[in-house]
Design an enzyme around this catalytic site. Structure first.
Site, mmCIF file in Angstrom:
data_model
loop_
_atom_site.group_PDB
_atom_site.id
_atom_site.type_symbol
_atom_site.label_atom_id
_atom_site.label_comp_id
_atom_site.label_asym_id
_atom_site.label_seq_id
_atom_site.Cartn_x
_atom_site.Cartn_y
_atom_site.Cartn_z
ATOM 1 C CG HIS A 101 -34.750 11.697 9.373
ATOM 2 N ND1 HIS A 101 -35.999 11.290 9.113
ATOM 3 C CD2 HIS A 101 -34.806 12.576 10.647
ATOM 4 C CE1 HIS A 101 -36.859 11.635 10.029
ATOM 5 N NE2 HIS A 101 -36.023 12.431 11.065
ATOM 6 C CG ASP A 104 -34.848 8.896 6.672
ATOM 7 O OD1 ASP A 104 -34.887 8.376 7.668
ATOM 8 O OD2 ASP A 104 -35.658 10.132 6.573
ATOM 9 C CD GLU A 232 -41.586 17.281 13.617
ATOM 10 O OE1 GLU A 232 -41.209 17.568 12.622
ATOM 11 O OE2 GLU A 232 -42.388 16.284 14.112
ATOM 12 C CG ASP A 296 -43.884 16.586 10.250
ATOM 13 O OD1 ASP A 296 -43.838 17.170 9.221
ATOM 14 O OD2 ASP A 296 -43.197 16.056 10.935
#
Ligand code: XLS
Ligand code: NI
Ligand code: NI
Length: 438
Positions: A101, A104, A232, A296
């Site tokens: 992200h 991050d 997602e 994921d």
């Protein structure tokens, strides 16, 4: 250059007989399976957020993780150290991708301008580290859920100021993802959902979500970003009801708002189980709709109702996941991103290695078993025999759209003793066990 993980060198493949916990037992990146190497099939990625931002804190207790960068207090210095640590970890593990992200990799500043400057600086550093070509960006995304400005959501917020801020953030995240050669861009719903319908205009929120995604697609075209857009699905957490509930609701949403040709899905194992589906179900449903994009790769705990994001170690799950992925033709731009965190009590840096090795080995073993299932063909022929009735007689007429209720009634009158054969579930489950055992 600082070495952050001194206890570990390059992790090697030692084979199934090895008892070295810092070696691969099944993941041999150069081993060829069905014409592709394991590395090409699995396309593993390290998740920056869990791996470099995870602290081990939970609602009942503080941070537990001991990390080699703990002494650094300046936020930008810390961000730079984490970039180095990321590349060291990926290279030592032989993981070819990472995902992040925006927040991050670089800290927020006092203003959006300053935040973007921080992001540019770290992007430059990452780009430099990527030059060797060993580690690439699987996908980028924007964190539209942590900051209090997103308390009511981002593109589904009641507040257009939050919508605008989110748009600015995604615009920048797309630019950064493009700059770093990201192969995909992910939208996970963050706080795009609701807590109570008593204060929610659901129709407007869904329309705004669609408007936002259209704007993202338009902007990506404008700047020439050719990565794959992914959504997602997740049914709940952080909101009580997330709009991207599961694969079926996301496909319905994308079709309703004319977005289905621009998006594929990023399926997360633990999100599937939270939606009361199996991981395999979600992969299958995406695949048969031509929408399986990326994964994921994590695992939940069936006794717990939240996203525990554990490393995937269950061989049934990895086998059936790889079975669906191979059947769908394998990954194109997508891959297996370890959206997983070490447990709070696994606080030593070495645990980061044990965890990734465990996940990589579990998927390598799953890949081998899935390949055997497909090569052997018994499962495929069982399924095709089971539906063989639709290839002849009245069944053929049904699938070809040549029979209506009147003709079917006539048929049923003449054949009113319906004969069935066994579904053989237990026999098939034993076969699956045998494929896994190898
Ligand atoms: C949260 C999601 C998140 C996405 C990226 O549950 O899994 O981590 O993968 O925003
Ligand atoms: Ni995820
Ligand atoms: Ni998740």
């Amino acid at each position: 250059m600082t070495e952050y993980f001194k206890e570990t060198g390059k992790v090697q493949y030692e084979g199934p007989k090895s008892d070295n916990p810092l070696a691969f037992k099944f993941y041999d990146e150069n081993a060829v399976i069905g014409g592709k190497t394991m590395k090409e099939h699995l396309r593993f990625a390290v998740a920056y957020w869990h791996t470099f931002q995870g602290t081990g804190s939970d609602p009942f207790g503080k941070a537990t993780m001991v990390r080699p960068w703990d002494e650094i207090s300046d936020p930008m210095e810390l961000a730079e150290a984490k970039v180095e640590a990321n590349f060291e970890l990926c290279e030592k593990l032989g993981v070819p991708y990472f995902c992040f992200h925006d927040r991050d990799i670089a800290p927020e500043g006092a203003t959006l301008r300053e935040t973007n400057r921080n992001l540019d600086k770290i992007t430059g550093l990452i780009k430099k580290r990527m030059k060797s070509g060993k580690v690439k960006l699987l996908w980028g995304t924007a964190n539209l859920f942590s900051h209090p400005r997103y308390v009511h959501g981002a593109s589904t917020s009641c507040n257009p100021e939050a919508f605008a801020y989110a748009a600015a953030q995604v615009k920048k995240a797309l630019e950064v993802t493009k700059e770093l050669g990201g192969e995909n861009y992910v939208f996970w719903g963050g706080r795009e959902g609701y807590e109570t319908l008593l204060n929610t205009d659901m129709k407007l929120e869904l329309e705004n979500l669609a408007r936002f995604l259209h704007m993202a697609v338009d902007y990506a075209r404008e700047i020439g970003f050719d990565g794959q857009f992914l959504i997602e699905p997740k049914p709940k957490e952080p909101t009580k009801h997330q709009y991207d509930f599961d694969v079926a609701s996301v496909i319905g949403f994308l079709k309703t708002y004319g977005l289905d040709s621009c998006f594929k899905l990023n399926i997360e194992a633990n999100h599937a189980t939270l939606a009361a589906h199996t991981f395999q179900h979600e992969l299958k449903l995406a695949a048969i709709n031509g929408m399986l994009g990326s994964v994921d790769a994590n695992r939940g705990d069936l006794l717990l109702g939240w996203d525990t994001d554990q490393f995937p170690t269950d061989l049934y799950d990895t086998t059936l996941a790889m079975y669906e992925i191979l059947k769908a033709g394998g990954f194109k731009k997508g891959g297996l991103n370890f959206d997983a965190k070490v447990r709070r009590a696994s606080f030593e840096p070495l645990d980061m290695f044990y965890a990734h090795i465990a996940g990589m080995d579990a998927f390598a073993k799953g890949l081998k078993a899935a390949h055997r299932i497909i090569e052997d063909g018994k499962l495929d022929s069982f399924i095709s025999d089971r539906y063989a009735g639709y290839k002849r007689g009245i069944g053929k007429k049904i699938t070809e759209g040549k029979a209506g209720f009147a003709e079917l009634e006539k048929y049923a009158m003449a054949h009113d003793q319906v004969a069935n054969v066994s579904g053989r579930q237990e026999m098939l489950e034993t076969m699956l066990n045998m494929y896994i055992q190898g």
